[in-house]
Design an enzyme around this catalytic site. Structure first.
Site, PDB file in Angstrom:
ATOM      1  N   VAL A   1      -6.357  43.096  26.504  1.00 34.15           N
ATOM      2  CA  VAL A   1      -7.153  43.347  25.300  1.00 34.15           C
ATOM      3  C   VAL A   1      -8.602  42.963  25.563  1.00 34.15           C
ATOM      4  CG1 VAL A   1      -7.477  42.701  22.879  1.00 34.15           C
ATOM      5  CG2 VAL A   1      -5.170  42.949  23.792  1.00 34.15           C
TER       6      VAL A   1
ATOM      7  N   GLN B   1      -1.982  52.407  28.055  1.00 34.69           N
ATOM      8  CA  GLN B   1      -0.875  51.700  27.406  1.00 34.69           C
ATOM      9  C   GLN B   1      -0.975  51.793  25.892  1.00 34.69           C
ATOM     10  OE1 GLN B   1      -0.196  47.363  26.847  1.00 34.69           O
ATOM     11  NE2 GLN B   1       1.504  47.635  28.272  1.00 34.69           N
TER      12      GLN B   1
ATOM     13  N   CYS C   1       4.460  42.652  24.266  1.00 29.43           N
ATOM     14  CA  CYS C   1       3.416  41.841  23.636  1.00 29.43           C
ATOM     15  C   CYS C   1       4.042  40.828  22.680  1.00 29.43           C
ATOM     16  CB  CYS C   1       2.433  42.726  22.874  1.00 29.43           C
ATOM     17  SG  CYS C   1       1.150  41.765  22.038  1.00 29.43           S
TER      18      CYS C   1
ATOM     19  N   LYS D   1       6.568  48.329  29.788  1.00 29.08           N
ATOM     20  CA  LYS D   1       6.296  46.941  30.214  1.00 29.08           C
ATOM     21  C   LYS D   1       7.056  46.035  29.260  1.00 29.08           C
ATOM     22  CE  LYS D   1       2.512  43.777  31.393  1.00 29.08           C
ATOM     23  NZ  LYS D   1       2.651  42.647  30.469  1.00 29.08           N
TER      24      LYS D   1
ATOM     25  N   ASP E   1       1.589  35.075  36.354  1.00 28.91           N
ATOM     26  CA  ASP E   1       1.127  33.896  37.099  1.00 28.91           C
ATOM     27  C   ASP E   1       0.828  34.115  38.577  1.00 28.91           C
ATOM     28  OD1 ASP E   1       1.126  32.447  34.849  1.00 28.91           O
ATOM     29  OD2 ASP E   1       2.619  30.971  35.463  1.00 28.91           O
TER      30      ASP E   1
ATOM     31  N   ALA F   1      -3.164  39.877  35.594  1.00 27.27           N
ATOM     32  CA  ALA F   1      -4.114  39.868  34.476  1.00 27.27           C
ATOM     33  C   ALA F   1      -5.153  38.773  34.720  1.00 27.27           C
ATOM     34  CB  ALA F   1      -3.380  39.659  33.149  1.00 27.27           C
TER      35      ALA F   1
END
Length: 315
Positions: free
Chosen positions: A33, A85, A114, A156, A216, A238
């Site tokens: 985002v 997405q 999410c 996802k 991670d 990310a």
């Protein structure tokens, strides 16, 4: 909506599945985002990122509002392969959104992971992992209405406490024609707990389509370790890329060349100041002292940032 529509239409869209058939681990920039927008995608592609996702876009808003389309989706001829997405809960709405972006992107991804409260409350994101039939219906609709096998349809997800449910969801999605599945190795309730790479491995062993591991990874070495631990065909990053956009090229921390590239790209794209500045704060986190951060993080104009970078780093 589209930067340089004429050029985009002429550009050769790519089949993202070719990446998974290359024999190399596919290196992917996650949907983020506010952050995985065109200017940042342009930057990470310069540093060995194979595939980029847009930030999550709410399909219903995108279909309904020209304003949403203009602000949420910008691309250009170099921005490929690109996955858009969407957050959606109705098959036809997702299809309508997919048809709008179809000429300009290489595939779409349905967000089923999410964990944010607003998304779950609206019936989007993480709650879809408990609705495998709805996920199947949405995938089926797109496959029926977009008649191009080279256009990818992926999902996802996050994992269930009972992993058998996750495997069942993935196998149902695969049976309906999903191209690949990205697995964030945490449940919807988990935030900073360790990633369950063992769960991703079990899912990978249960599937015949590609599986992408997410969660991670801060360095290229982390990504390689996760590939070895899970057998995943790709790795999606990310926060690691926010902190170091050159991570996939093997840099341990953001090189000055990358900071220089970001300044050039952001200025060329007219990136809003807040976004331009925030990215630099992330990129320079590991290479600036506490004292430097106190000064840099409160700068309030592009010219002040450019002066600071020039004075302190010769950028």
């Amino acid at each position: 909506m589209i930067g340089d529509i004429a050029e985009t239409k002429q550009c050769q869209l790519k089949d993202p599945m070719d990446l998974f058939h290359s024999g190399q681990v596919v290196k992917i920039c996650a949907p983020m985002v506010r952050y995985s927008k065109l200017s940042f995608r342009t930057l990470v592609r310069k540093y060995s990122c194979d595939l980029c996702y847009t930030p999550m876009i709410v399909a219903a808003d995108f279909v309904r509002s020209a304003k949403a389309r203009d602000s949420e989706f910008t691309t250009n001829k170099g921005d490929h392969p690109l996955i858009v997405q969407f957050a959606a809960k109705e098959a036809q709405v997702l299809c309508d959104a997919a048809r709008i972006i179809y000429p300009f992107a290489d595939g779409i991804d349905l967000n089923c992971g999410c964990p944010q409260r607003w998304a779950m409350a609206e019936g989007y994101g993480g709650c879809l992992i408990n609705k495998p039939e709805l996920v199947q219906d949405m995938v089926r609709h797109i496959r029926n209405q977009i008649d191009n096998p080279r256009f990818s349809v992926s999902i996802k997800i996050r994992i269930h406490e009972d992993l058998r449910k996750t495997v069942d969801l993935c196998q149902k999605a695969e049976a309906t024609g999903v191209s690949w599945i990205t697995v964030h190795g945490r449940s919807v309730e988990e935030r900073h707990q360790p990633v369950h790479y063992d769960a991703i491995k079990i899912i990978k062993q249960s599937m015949s389509i590609p599986v992408v591991a997410n969660g991670d990874m801060k360095t290229l070495k982390d990504a390689e370790n996760v590939h070895h631990l899970t057998g995943a065909d790709g790795v999606m990053v990310a926060r690691g890329l926010l902190a170091n956009p050159a991570m996939f090229a093997g840099y341990e921390e953001t090189p000055l060349k990358c900071i220089r590239d970001w300044v050039d790209i952001a200025l060329e794209h007219g990136t809003p100041f807040t976004c331009f500045h925030h990215h630099l704060m992330y990129m320079m986190e590991r290479i600036t002292s506490k004292q430097e951060k106190k000064v840099f993080n409160v700068l309030s104009s592009t010219s002040a940032v450019l002066d600071y970078l020039n004075d302190h780093y010769g950028v």
